[in-house]
Design a protein around this motif. Structure first.
Motif, mmCIF file in Angstrom:
data_model
loop_
_atom_site.group_PDB
_atom_site.id
_atom_site.type_symbol
_atom_site.label_atom_id
_atom_site.label_comp_id
_atom_site.label_asym_id
_atom_site.label_seq_id
_atom_site.Cartn_x
_atom_site.Cartn_y
_atom_site.Cartn_z
ATOM 1 N N TYR A 44 8.226 0.613 16.395
ATOM 2 C CA TYR A 44 7.488 0.784 15.187
ATOM 3 C C TYR A 44 8.098 1.580 14.042
ATOM 4 O O TYR A 44 8.251 0.868 12.707
ATOM 5 N N ALA A 45 8.322 2.387 14.642
ATOM 6 C CA ALA A 45 8.913 3.681 14.260
ATOM 7 C C ALA A 45 10.574 3.389 13.270
ATOM 8 O O ALA A 45 10.839 3.421 12.016
ATOM 9 N N PHE A 46 11.234 2.628 13.745
ATOM 10 C CA PHE A 46 12.705 1.779 13.934
ATOM 11 C C PHE A 46 11.672 1.205 12.179
ATOM 12 O O PHE A 46 13.198 1.273 11.015
ATOM 13 N N ALA A 47 11.645 -0.071 12.460
ATOM 14 C CA ALA A 47 11.273 -0.531 11.065
ATOM 15 C C ALA A 47 10.473 -0.244 10.014
ATOM 16 O O ALA A 47 10.680 0.090 8.694
ATOM 17 N N ALA A 48 9.453 0.987 10.455
ATOM 18 C CA ALA A 48 8.523 1.521 9.380
ATOM 19 C C ALA A 48 9.795 2.170 8.518
ATOM 20 O O ALA A 48 9.343 2.373 7.725
ATOM 21 N N GLN A 49 11.195 2.719 8.719
ATOM 22 C CA GLN A 49 11.779 3.569 8.187
ATOM 23 C C GLN A 49 12.026 2.847 6.712
ATOM 24 O O GLN A 49 12.217 3.333 4.984
ATOM 25 N N VAL A 50 12.086 1.278 7.048
ATOM 26 C CA VAL A 50 12.504 0.530 5.351
ATOM 27 C C VAL A 50 11.485 0.257 4.482
ATOM 28 O O VAL A 50 10.611 0.367 2.726
ATOM 29 N N ILE A 51 10.225 -0.084 5.489
ATOM 30 C CA ILE A 51 8.840 -0.534 4.476
ATOM 31 C C ILE A 51 8.204 1.144 4.431
ATOM 32 O O ILE A 51 7.848 0.578 3.077
ATOM 33 N N GLU A 52 8.632 2.259 4.339
ATOM 34 C CA GLU A 52 7.509 3.000 4.014
ATOM 35 C C GLU A 52 8.166 3.749 2.367
ATOM 36 O O GLU A 52 7.899 4.494 1.485
ATOM 37 N N ARG A 53 9.547 2.949 2.204
ATOM 38 C CA ARG A 53 9.714 3.357 1.067
ATOM 39 C C ARG A 53 9.544 2.331 -0.092
ATOM 40 O O ARG A 53 9.984 2.723 -1.593
ATOM 41 N N ILE A 54 8.769 1.213 0.240
ATOM 42 C CA ILE A 54 8.438 0.659 -0.837
ATOM 43 C C ILE A 54 8.137 1.154 -1.681
ATOM 44 O O ILE A 54 6.553 1.366 -1.515
ATOM 45 N N PRO A 55 8.277 1.008 -3.349
ATOM 46 C CA PRO A 55 6.603 1.828 -4.172
ATOM 47 C C PRO A 55 5.680 1.134 -4.027
ATOM 48 O O PRO A 55 5.083 0.970 -5.730
ATOM 49 N N VAL A 56 4.697 0.154 -3.541
ATOM 50 C CA VAL A 56 3.449 -0.480 -3.791
ATOM 51 C C VAL A 56 2.623 -0.178 -2.844
ATOM 52 O O VAL A 56 3.323 -0.377 -1.612
ATOM 53 N N LYS A 57 1.454 0.797 -2.832
ATOM 54 C CA LYS A 57 1.343 0.947 -1.629
ATOM 55 C C LYS A 57 0.695 -0.051 -0.015
ATOM 56 O O LYS A 57 0.549 0.130 0.280
ATOM 57 N N SER A 58 -1.034 -0.426 -1.995
ATOM 58 C CA SER A 58 -0.840 -1.509 -0.436
ATOM 59 C C SER A 58 -0.085 -2.452 0.244
ATOM 60 O O SER A 58 -0.695 -3.293 1.576
ATOM 61 N N LEU A 59 1.274 -3.484 -0.670
ATOM 62 C CA LEU A 59 1.813 -3.491 0.169
ATOM 63 C C LEU A 59 3.464 -2.776 1.574
ATOM 64 O O LEU A 59 2.237 -3.486 2.627
ATOM 65 N N VAL A 60 3.344 -1.386 1.620
ATOM 66 C CA VAL A 60 3.980 -0.963 2.619
ATOM 67 C C VAL A 60 2.186 -0.956 3.970
ATOM 68 O O VAL A 60 2.747 -0.995 4.887
ATOM 69 N N ASP A 61 1.536 -0.655 3.093
ATOM 70 C CA ASP A 61 -0.213 -0.580 4.579
ATOM 71 C C ASP A 61 -0.244 -2.055 4.658
ATOM 72 O O ASP A 61 -0.134 -2.171 6.177
ATOM 73 N N ARG A 62 0.589 -3.348 4.340
ATOM 74 C CA ARG A 62 -0.153 -4.305 4.676
ATOM 75 C C ARG A 62 0.866 -4.727 5.841
ATOM 76 O O ARG A 62 0.807 -5.167 6.662
ATOM 77 N N LEU A 63 2.130 -4.094 5.017
ATOM 78 C CA LEU A 63 3.614 -4.117 5.913
ATOM 79 C C LEU A 63 3.546 -3.878 7.345
ATOM 80 O O LEU A 63 4.009 -4.240 8.628
ATOM 81 N N GLU A 64 3.058 -1.644 7.454
ATOM 82 C CA GLU A 64 2.792 -1.304 9.254
ATOM 83 C C GLU A 64 2.048 -2.196 9.285
ATOM 84 O O GLU A 64 2.554 -2.108 10.712
ATOM 85 N N LYS A 65 0.962 -2.913 9.416
ATOM 86 C CA LYS A 65 0.067 -3.883 9.966
ATOM 87 C C LYS A 65 0.876 -4.450 10.820
ATOM 88 O O LYS A 65 0.738 -4.463 12.067
ATOM 89 N N THR A 66 1.548 -5.194 9.532
ATOM 90 C CA THR A 66 2.259 -6.541 10.112
ATOM 91 C C THR A 66 3.151 -5.893 11.432
ATOM 92 O O THR A 66 2.871 -6.508 12.528
ATOM 93 N N VAL A 67 3.921 -5.103 11.245
ATOM 94 C CA VAL A 67 5.016 -4.253 12.617
ATOM 95 C C VAL A 67 4.418 -4.219 13.175
ATOM 96 O O VAL A 67 5.386 -5.192 14.569
#
Length: 436
Positions: A403-426
């Protein structure tokens, strides 16, 4: 099943384009005709082509897709799962066709957001000047076919010095199996302006279908554009996308590309530096498993001095999936004091998964700072030992590290709701269950 010949397959894709042959303005009809002529001269790529040698499209060529006609049955409640609360403006395209009923556009002085087929005569000159000028059809069969069907599409035009703080959501929804859709995006951001674009491909379809997408971004001097491209198609889909970007003097372009769905997906990203002092930030993530194939090809053309680019592409590959990355950085003669870095990081979470990665540098200037690197491997034993020594089980430790490996890219996205949703998907896609 017999695989169609390459020319025959293009013929099958072009069948049915009569529905759009006479639509739109005269220059657009002429553009479509040129695209048809070029498509008839081209052939679809195979693994014999150098740029496609790791990507086997033969499963795509076995299926005859028909152009989607009209818009599928879709209501607003079905879009709730894809909504972005931060985005008051959302254009919705169903099977490639614009849906005014499902879209909403917030009035904003100096900002035009709408369907290409519906833009006013006042914007027609801008459209004719920019459309199909970056995404060239000369040597790309999929871009040519997309342009041959050009009618609907998202257009965003931000006037000089306008700052659009809220993201603009461009949502492309697939609803029909055995159909082909041709999404189109044109973004023109004038000098000193700023905006964030979310280009989102989703599905409510059950069965195979084809998405053949083309996007063009013009970033003028001192303008700033943030671009999120999210591909979460059905697991049986085929997704072929071309994104072409031009950035003028002191402009900034940042993109985050996330590939989660599709049986086979390919994204060609081309960025051209059109003036000094530009900056590019390119992040990518492919999270795939089963029999999926995700291919990312990028090209960054540093043609002027004082350019900067940073690229990080990560893949998490499970099952028998196959990830491909080919990243080319070109520094032309005269592009002095270019500062460019590229990293390809790939995590294999099964014994049958594999990755082909090929970072490239071509440098023709002598005063530059350029570097690239690539890694392919499994979870580090030392990291795993560290977490297990602090009480985590082997499974929990592996899940956390993946999870930490993938989340490094996702957490940089500048849309918070999208970050939250993608982190859940990951989290959902990378977690394995504890064994007794």
């Amino acid at each position: 099943m017999r695989v169609e010949s390459r020319d025959s397959y293009l013929d099958s894709l072009l069948a049915g384009r009569e529905a759009v042959a006479d639509a739109g303005r005269g220059w657009m009809r002429a553009l479509r005709m040129r695209a048809v002529e070029r498509a008839n001269e081209l052939s679809v790529p195979t693994m014999r082509d150098e740029e496609w040698r790791f990507t086997d499209l033969s499963p795509l060529y076995k299926i005859r897709f028909q152009p989607a006609s009209g818009t599928g049955n879709l209501d607003k409640s079905q879009l709730d799962a894809f909504a972005l609360p931060e985005a008051p403006t959302r254009l919705v395209f169903v099977d490639g066709r614009y849906s005014a009923a499902l879209s909403r556009v917030e009035a904003n002085v100096g900002v035009m957001v709408g369907n290409i087929a519906d833009v006013s005569k006042a914007s027609d000159a801008m459209l004719e000047t920019h459309l199909a000028k970056l995404a060239l059809i000369d040597n790309d069969a999929f871009a040519a076919v997309n342009t041959a069907f050009l009618r609907d599409g998202a257009v965003v035009h931000v006037a000089r010095d306008r700052v659009v703080s809220a993201p603009i959501h461009l949502l492309f929804v697939a609803t029909r199996k055995d159909s082909a859709a041709y999404p189109r995006v044109l973004v023109v951001v004038e000098t000193g302006a700023q905006c964030t674009i979310v280009e989102d491909f989703v599905s409510v379809a059950d069965g195979p279908y084809l998405t053949d997408a083309v996007s063009e971004f013009y970033v003028a001097g001192n303008a700033r554009v943030s671009h999120v491209k999210l591909q979460r198609e059905a697991a049986t889909a085929f997704h072929i996308a071309n994104t072409s970007v031009r950035v003028d003097r002191s402009g900034y372009y940042a993109t985050w590309t996330v590939a989660l769905g599709a049986r086979i997906s390919r994204h060609n990203l081309s960025i051209v530096q059109a003036g000094e002092g530009t900056a590019f930030s390119i992040d990518g993530l492919a999270l795939i498993g089963g029999r999926q194939l995700a291919d990312m090809h990028s090209s960054i053309d540093h043609a002027h001095a004082h350019g900067q680019s940073r690229q990080l592409h990560k893949t998490v590959v499970g099952g028998g999936a196959h990830a491909v990355f080919n990243g080319k950085i070109l520094v032309r003669e005269g592009a002095q004091q270019t500062d460019s870095g590229q990293q390809s990081r790939n995590l294999l979470i099964s014994d049958k998964a594999h990755v082909d990665t090929k970072p490239q540098l071509e440098i023709f200037a002598d005063d530059v700072k350029c570097a690239h690197g690539a890694t392919v491997g499994q979870i580090e034993a030392e990291e795993l030992f560290y977490l297990k020594s602090r009480g985590l089980s082997d499974t929990a430790a592996r899940n956390l590290l993946t999870y930490a490996f993938a989340a490094q890219v996702i957490e940089r996205i500048p849309v918070k709701s999208l970050v939250d949703r993608l982190e859940k998907t990951v989290l959902e896609q990378t977690q394995t269950k504890e064994t007794a």
